[in-house]
Design a protein around this motif. Structure first.
Motif, PDB file in Angstrom:
ATOM      1  N   SER A  27       0.829  -1.204   0.000  1.00 45.70           N
ATOM      2  CA  SER A  27       0.000   0.000   0.000  1.00 45.70           C
ATOM      3  C   SER A  27       0.865   1.256   0.000  1.00 45.70           C
ATOM      4  CB  SER A  27      -0.919   0.015   1.221  1.00 45.70           C
ATOM      5  OG  SER A  27      -0.153   0.249   2.387  1.00 45.70           O
ATOM      6  N   ASN A  28       0.325   2.328  -0.567  1.00 44.95           N
ATOM      7  CA  ASN A  28       1.066   3.588  -0.549  1.00 44.95           C
ATOM      8  C   ASN A  28       1.135   4.164   0.862  1.00 44.95           C
ATOM      9  OD1 ASN A  28      -1.674   4.266  -0.638  1.00 44.95           O
ATOM     10  ND2 ASN A  28      -1.279   6.206  -1.674  1.00 44.95           N
ATOM     11  N   GLN A  29       0.265   3.710   1.765  1.00 45.92           N
ATOM     12  CA  GLN A  29       0.337   4.127   3.157  1.00 45.92           C
ATOM     13  C   GLN A  29       1.631   3.637   3.804  1.00 45.92           C
ATOM     14  OE1 GLN A  29      -2.419   2.766   1.803  1.00 45.92           O
ATOM     15  NE2 GLN A  29      -4.061   4.253   2.094  1.00 45.92           N
ATOM     16  N   SER A  30       2.095   2.463   3.387  1.00 52.32           N
ATOM     17  CA  SER A  30       3.369   1.957   3.911  1.00 52.32           C
ATOM     18  C   SER A  30       4.516   2.871   3.499  1.00 52.32           C
ATOM     19  CB  SER A  30       3.631   0.539   3.394  1.00 52.32           C
ATOM     20  OG  SER A  30       2.707  -0.359   3.931  1.00 52.32           O
ATOM     21  N   ILE A  31       4.515   3.298   2.260  1.00 54.74           N
ATOM     22  CA  ILE A  31       5.563   4.205   1.769  1.00 54.74           C
ATOM     23  C   ILE A  31       5.517   5.505   2.561  1.00 54.74           C
ATOM     24  CG2 ILE A  31       6.534   5.388  -0.235  1.00 54.74           C
ATOM     25  CD1 ILE A  31       6.468   2.293  -0.502  1.00 54.74           C
ATOM     26  N   SER A  32       4.325   6.012   2.772  1.00 54.00           N
ATOM     27  CA  SER A  32       4.152   7.251   3.535  1.00 54.00           C
ATOM     28  C   SER A  32       4.702   7.105   4.951  1.00 54.00           C
ATOM     29  CB  SER A  32       2.672   7.625   3.581  1.00 54.00           C
ATOM     30  OG  SER A  32       2.470   8.788   4.348  1.00 54.00           O
ATOM     31  N   LYS A  33       4.405   5.984   5.599  1.00 58.15           N
ATOM     32  CA  LYS A  33       4.904   5.746   6.967  1.00 58.15           C
ATOM     33  C   LYS A  33       6.421   5.667   6.988  1.00 58.15           C
ATOM     34  CE  LYS A  33       0.844   3.368   8.793  1.00 58.15           C
ATOM     35  NZ  LYS A  33       0.336   2.083   9.318  1.00 58.15           N
ATOM     36  N   TRP A  34       7.015   5.026   5.974  1.00 57.11           N
ATOM     37  CA  TRP A  34       8.475   4.942   5.903  1.00 57.11           C
ATOM     38  C   TRP A  34       9.083   6.330   5.750  1.00 57.11           C
ATOM     39  CZ3 TRP A  34       8.571   0.685   1.576  1.00 57.11           C
ATOM     40  CH2 TRP A  34       8.090  -0.517   2.113  1.00 57.11           C
ATOM     41  N   GLU A  35       8.484   7.134   4.883  1.00 57.52           N
ATOM     42  CA  GLU A  35       9.025   8.476   4.630  1.00 57.52           C
ATOM     43  C   GLU A  35       8.830   9.411   5.823  1.00 57.52           C
ATOM     44  OE1 GLU A  35       7.728  10.065   0.886  1.00 57.52           O
ATOM     45  OE2 GLU A  35       8.811   8.541  -0.257  1.00 57.52           O
ATOM     46  N   LYS A  36       7.860   9.142   6.649  1.00 60.73           N
ATOM     47  CA  LYS A  36       7.640   9.943   7.859  1.00 60.73           C
ATOM     48  C   LYS A  36       8.456   9.430   9.039  1.00 60.73           C
ATOM     49  CE  LYS A  36       2.945  11.328   6.665  1.00 60.73           C
ATOM     50  NZ  LYS A  36       1.530  11.170   6.991  1.00 60.73           N
ATOM     51  N   GLY A  37       9.083   8.276   8.872  1.00 66.45           N
ATOM     52  CA  GLY A  37       9.874   7.700   9.947  1.00 66.45           C
ATOM     53  C   GLY A  37       9.045   6.976  10.984  1.00 66.45           C
ATOM     54  N   VAL A  38       7.806   6.674  10.663  1.00 65.76           N
ATOM     55  CA  VAL A  38       6.906   5.984  11.592  1.00 65.76           C
ATOM     56  C   VAL A  38       7.217   4.491  11.640  1.00 65.76           C
ATOM     57  CG1 VAL A  38       4.480   5.398  12.032  1.00 65.76           C
ATOM     58  CG2 VAL A  38       5.091   7.697  11.265  1.00 65.76           C
ATOM     59  N   SER A  39       7.605   3.934  10.502  1.00 69.02           N
ATOM     60  CA  SER A  39       7.981   2.530  10.426  1.00 69.02           C
ATOM     61  C   SER A  39       9.096   2.383   9.396  1.00 69.02           C
ATOM     62  CB  SER A  39       6.772   1.655  10.062  1.00 69.02           C
ATOM     63  OG  SER A  39       6.318   1.959   8.764  1.00 69.02           O
ATOM     64  N   VAL A  40       9.620   1.174   9.289  1.00 71.79           N
ATOM     65  CA  VAL A  40      10.704   0.915   8.336  1.00 71.79           C
ATOM     66  C   VAL A  40      10.395  -0.356   7.551  1.00 71.79           C
ATOM     67  CG1 VAL A  40      12.507   2.084   9.662  1.00 71.79           C
ATOM     68  CG2 VAL A  40      12.062  -0.326  10.058  1.00 71.79           C
ATOM     69  N   PRO A  41      10.902  -0.438   6.327  1.00 72.07           N
ATOM     70  CA  PRO A  41      10.685  -1.653   5.539  1.00 72.07           C
ATOM     71  C   PRO A  41      11.520  -2.808   6.068  1.00 72.07           C
ATOM     72  CG  PRO A  41      12.011  -0.064   4.311  1.00 72.07           C
ATOM     73  CD  PRO A  41      11.589   0.605   5.575  1.00 72.07           C
ATOM     74  N   ASP A  42      11.068  -4.026   5.803  1.00 72.99           N
ATOM     75  CA  ASP A  42      11.846  -5.199   6.199  1.00 72.99           C
ATOM     76  C   ASP A  42      13.044  -5.368   5.265  1.00 72.99           C
ATOM     77  OD1 ASP A  42      11.005  -6.552   3.833  1.00 72.99           O
ATOM     78  OD2 ASP A  42       9.277  -7.390   4.861  1.00 72.99           O
ATOM     79  N   ALA A  43      13.928  -6.281   5.592  1.00 70.56           N
ATOM     80  CA  ALA A  43      15.188  -6.460   4.855  1.00 70.56           C
ATOM     81  C   ALA A  43      14.948  -6.795   3.382  1.00 70.56           C
ATOM     82  CB  ALA A  43      16.021  -7.541   5.517  1.00 70.56           C
ATOM     83  N   GLU A  44      14.025  -7.676   3.113  1.00 70.17           N
ATOM     84  CA  GLU A  44      13.735  -8.060   1.724  1.00 70.17           C
ATOM     85  C   GLU A  44      13.235  -6.864   0.921  1.00 70.17           C
ATOM     86  OE1 GLU A  44      10.652 -10.954  -0.655  1.00 70.17           O
ATOM     87  OE2 GLU A  44      11.381 -11.627   1.294  1.00 70.17           O
ATOM     88  N   THR A  45      12.389  -6.055   1.529  1.00 69.44           N
ATOM     89  CA  THR A  45      11.850  -4.881   0.856  1.00 69.44           C
ATOM     90  C   THR A  45      12.925  -3.827   0.657  1.00 69.44           C
ATOM     91  OG1 THR A  45       9.684  -5.356   1.815  1.00 69.44           O
ATOM     92  CG2 THR A  45      10.011  -3.150   0.934  1.00 69.44           C
ATOM     93  N   LEU A  46      13.859  -3.703   1.593  1.00 69.12           N
ATOM     94  CA  LEU A  46      14.973  -2.764   1.436  1.00 69.12           C
ATOM     95  C   LEU A  46      15.779  -3.080   0.181  1.00 69.12           C
ATOM     96  CD1 LEU A  46      16.408  -2.272   5.027  1.00 69.12           C
ATOM     97  CD2 LEU A  46      15.482  -0.501   3.517  1.00 69.12           C
ATOM     98  N   ILE A  47      16.003  -4.353  -0.062  1.00 73.19           N
ATOM     99  CA  ILE A  47      16.750  -4.766  -1.250  1.00 73.19           C
ATOM    100  C   ILE A  47      15.986  -4.378  -2.514  1.00 73.19           C
ATOM    101  CG2 ILE A  47      17.604  -6.776  -2.535  1.00 73.19           C
ATOM    102  CD1 ILE A  47      18.090  -8.076   0.278  1.00 73.19           C
ATOM    103  N   LYS A  48      14.681  -4.622  -2.518  1.00 74.29           N
ATOM    104  CA  LYS A  48      13.849  -4.260  -3.673  1.00 74.29           C
ATOM    105  C   LYS A  48      13.818  -2.747  -3.870  1.00 74.29           C
ATOM    106  CE  LYS A  48      10.852  -8.290  -3.261  1.00 74.29           C
ATOM    107  NZ  LYS A  48       9.492  -8.755  -2.935  1.00 74.29           N
ATOM    108  N   LEU A  49      13.729  -2.003  -2.771  1.00 74.54           N
ATOM    109  CA  LEU A  49      13.732  -0.535  -2.845  1.00 74.54           C
ATOM    110  C   LEU A  49      15.039  -0.005  -3.418  1.00 74.54           C
ATOM    111  CD1 LEU A  49      12.127   0.706   0.490  1.00 74.54           C
ATOM    112  CD2 LEU A  49      11.438   1.370  -1.814  1.00 74.54           C
ATOM    113  N   ALA A  50      16.134  -0.541  -2.929  1.00 71.32           N
ATOM    114  CA  ALA A  50      17.443  -0.105  -3.414  1.00 71.32           C
ATOM    115  C   ALA A  50      17.560  -0.356  -4.913  1.00 71.32           C
ATOM    116  CB  ALA A  50      18.553  -0.813  -2.650  1.00 71.32           C
TER     117      ALA A  50
END
Length: 71
Positions: A27-50
Motif C-alpha cells: 500500500s502507498n500508506q506503507s511508503i508514507s509511513k516509511w518516509e515519515k519515519g513511523v515505520s521501516v521496511p523489512d530487509a527483503e523490501t529494502l533490497i527491492k527498494l534499493a
C-alpha cells in the motif's frame, strides 16, 4: 535517516509514492509511513527498494560503512 533518503531518492527518480507501492505490491500508506519515519521496511523490501531507486541498501540506510582494511 532512511526516511529522508527514501524520499529524496524517490523524488530524484521521479516516482510517486503510489508508483513505488505498486512496484513493491504494497500500500502507498506503507511508503508514507516509511518516509515519515513511523515505520521501516523489512530487509527483503529494502533490497527491492534499493534496486528500484538505483542505489545500494547501505546508501538507502545512510550507512557509511568503511572496510577495516581500507587504511
Amino acid at each position: 535517516m532512511i526516511h529522508e533518503n527514501l524520499k529524496r531518492l524517490r523524488i530524484a527518480n521521479k516516482l510517486t509514492q503510489q508508483q513505488v507501492a505498486d512496484h513493491l505490491m504494497i500500500s502507498n500508506q506503507s511508503i508514507s509511513k516509511w518516509e515519515k519515519g513511523v515505520s521501516v521496511p523489512d530487509a527483503e523490501t529494502l533490497i527491492k527498494l534499493a534496486d528500484l531507486l538505483d542505489t545500494s541498501v547501505n546508501d538507502l540506510l545512510g550507512s557509511n560503512v568503511v572496510p577495516e582494511d581500507s587504511n
